[in-house]
Design a protein around this motif. Structure first.
Motif, PDB file in Angstrom:
ATOM      1  N   UNK A 193      17.153  67.220  41.287  1.00  0.00           N
ATOM      2  CA  UNK A 193      15.863  67.264  41.980  1.00  0.00           C
ATOM      3  C   UNK A 193      15.734  68.487  42.903  1.00  0.00           C
ATOM      4  N   UNK A 194      14.525  69.063  42.918  1.00  0.00           N
ATOM      5  CA  UNK A 194      14.253  70.244  43.728  1.00  0.00           C
ATOM      6  C   UNK A 194      13.084  69.964  44.673  1.00  0.00           C
ATOM      7  N   UNK A 225      11.318  66.765  39.701  1.00  0.00           N
ATOM      8  CA  UNK A 225      12.170  65.569  39.621  1.00  0.00           C
ATOM      9  C   UNK A 225      11.716  64.746  38.417  1.00  0.00           C
ATOM     10  N   UNK A 226      12.453  63.679  38.125  1.00  0.00           N
ATOM     11  CA  UNK A 226      11.997  62.789  37.053  1.00  0.00           C
ATOM     12  C   UNK A 226      10.806  61.997  37.568  1.00  0.00           C
ATOM     13  N   UNK A 231      -0.027  62.265  41.827  1.00  0.00           N
ATOM     14  CA  UNK A 231      -0.212  61.387  42.988  1.00  0.00           C
ATOM     15  C   UNK A 231       0.742  61.779  44.122  1.00  0.00           C
ATOM     16  N   UNK A 232       1.963  62.184  43.751  1.00  0.00           N
ATOM     17  CA  UNK A 232       2.918  62.642  44.777  1.00  0.00           C
ATOM     18  C   UNK A 232       2.388  63.881  45.470  1.00  0.00           C
ATOM     19  N   UNK A 310      12.264  65.803  30.313  1.00  0.00           N
ATOM     20  CA  UNK A 310      12.939  64.950  31.296  1.00  0.00           C
ATOM     21  C   UNK A 310      12.320  65.057  32.683  1.00  0.00           C
ATOM     22  N   UNK A 311      11.920  66.264  33.034  1.00  0.00           N
ATOM     23  CA  UNK A 311      11.463  66.507  34.409  1.00  0.00           C
ATOM     24  C   UNK A 311      10.014  66.955  34.464  1.00  0.00           C
TER      25      UNK A 311
END
Ligand code: DAH
Length: 348
Positions: A193-194, A225-226, A231-232, A310-311
C-alpha cells in the motif's frame, strides 16, 4: 669617600627608594623609579662606583651591605608591580562589567514563507490519514513528466502544459510542469500500500499575471491499495477541505479530464469569500476549484510497476499557491516570489 660614609649613603638610598616605590601610581612611574635606583645609570651603581677608593679589606663590607638592600628594593618593586597590575584589573573589571538588567537587543524574528507554511499544513492534514511526504526532482525527464503518465509525445494532451525544456537535451529534459512525475517515482520505488505526498516547485511557459506564475508550487497525493475507490478519494478530500477551510465548507466533484486518471474530476469548495452566494472571486458561481484528481489510469499503474488487476489507486494534484491565496486573501500570485519584506512580514 671612606667606608663609613659609603655605608651611610647606602642606608640613605634605601630610605629614599622604598617610599618612592610605594608612591609609584602606575607601571611607567614604577619603571622610572626602578631605573633611577637600580638601573645601569642608577643611584646604586653610582654609589658602588666609589668602591675603588676603598682598601681591599673594606670592599667586601660594602658588598655585604649593598646586596641585601638591592634584593629588598627588587622585592619591593616586584610587589608593587603586582599590586598595580591587580588594581588595573579591578579598574578594568569595574569598567567592563555587564549590566544584565539592561534590555537586550532584539533579534529580527524570522517566519516560514506562506507557501512553506501552507505546504506543511497540507502535509499535516494528509499525515493524519497516513500520507508520507517524499521529495522528487524539479528537473525531470520527458518520460517521467509525460510519457509514463499516459501522455505520449505529440499527443494533443501535451497542450495542457506549456513546457520549459532544458536547452541542448533534445527535449529529453524538462522543468517539471507538475508534481505528477513524483507519483510515478513513488510507484516505481515502493510497493503498495502507498500513501504519498510529493510537494514542490513546478515551471511552465506562462504569460505571468495575477493568477499565473511561470514558477509555482504543487503537491501531488497518491494512494494505491487493494480496493481503493472514488469514495475514499471523496471522503479524504472532504476531510481535507474541512480541516483547511473550516467545517462549514461544502464540496463537490465535477467531471474533468486528465490523461493519467480515469475517471478524472475537478474538486470544488464553496467560495471562501462569499460562502457560496456568488461574488467576483468565484465568478458568481459560488464555487472555487482547488485541485484535480481521479482514479489512477491502469496504464499509469502498470508503468509504475503495479498490477491494476490487484490494485487500484487515486491521485490528486493541488496548487499550493492557490490554496495559500484563498487562506490569506492574497489577490496576486506574484507576491510569493517577489521577496518584498512588507508582504512577508505579514506572516511573521
Ligand atoms: N498534474 C495536474 C496538473 O498539473 C494536476 C492533477 C490532476 C494531478 C489530476 C493528479 C490528478 O494527480 O489525478 O494540472
Amino acid at each position: 669617600m671612606d667606608l663609613a660614609s659609603l655605608l651611610d649613603r647606602l642606608t640613605a638610598l634605601r630610605q629614599q627608594a622604598l617610599p618612592a616605590v610605594e608612591k609609584a601610581d602606575d607601571p611607567d612611574e614604577l619603571d622610572a623609579v626602578e631605573a633611577a635606583y637600580l638601573g645601569r645609570n642608577g643611584e646604586l651603581r653610582k654609589l658602588l662606583a666609589n668602591i675603588g677608593q676603598l682598601s681591599g679589606e673594606d670592599r667586601p663590607k660594602v658588598d655585604a651591605a649593598a646586596n641585601p638592600i638591592r634584593e629588598e628594593l627588587e622585592a619591593a618593586i616586584a610587589a608593587r608591580r603586582a599590586r598595580l597590575d591587580s588594581i588595573a584589573l579591578d579598574v578594568r573589571l569595574a569598567r567592563e562589567k555587564v549590566d544584565v538588567t539592561l534590555p537586550g537587543r532584539a533579534l529580527p524574528r524570522g517566519a516560514l514563507h506562506p507557501i512553506a507554511e501552507t505546504s506543511r499544513e497540507i502535509a499535516r492534514i494528509f499525515g493524519q490519514f497516513g500520507f508520507v511526504t517524499y521529495d522528487a526532482p524539479e528537473v525531470e525527464t520527458d518520460e517521467l513528466n509525460f510519457q509514463l503518465l499516459n501522455i505520449p509525445a505529440d499527443h494533443p494532451a501535451r497542450d495542457l502544459w506549456d513546457s520549459l525544456y532544458v536547452a541542448g537535451t533534445d527535449r529529453r529534459w524538462v522543468l517539471r510542469t507538475h508534481t505528477s512525475p513524483g507519483q510515478m517515482r513513488v510507484m516505481q520505488a515502493h510497493k503498495p500500500p502507498i500513501r504519498s505526498l510529493t510537494p514542490g516547485r513546478c515551471y511552465r511557459y506562462e504569460a505571468v499575471d495575477a493568477s499565473h506564475g511561470f514558477e509555482f508550487f504543487q503537491v501531488e497525493g497518491l494512494m494505491v491499495d487493494e480496493g481503493t475507490t472514488m469514495a475514499h478519494l471523496r471522503g479524504l478530500l472532504d476531510e481535507f477541505a474541512h480541516a483547511m477551510f473550516g467545517a462549514g465548507t461544502r464540496t463537490r466533484f465535477r467531471p474533468g479530464y486528465y490523461p493519467f486518471t480515469e475517471p478524472s474530476v475537478a474538486f470544488d469548495i464553496s467560495c471562501t469569500i462569499c460562502g457560496g452566494v456568488g461574488c467576483p472571486a468565484c465568478k458568481r458561481t459560488g464555487w472555487l476549484t482547488i485541485l484535480g484528481a481521479g482514479m489512477v489510469h491502469p496504464v499509469v499503474l502498470r508503468n509504475g510497476g503495479i498490477d491494476p488487476e490487484t490494485y487500484q489507486g487515486f491521485a490528486l494534484g493541488m496548487g499550493i499557491d492557490r490554496i495559500t491565496m484563498l487562506r490569506h486573501g492574497i489577490p496576486d500570485i506574484r507576491a510569493f516570489l517577489e521577496d518584498d519584506m512588507r508582504f512577508l512580514e505579514r506572516f511573521a
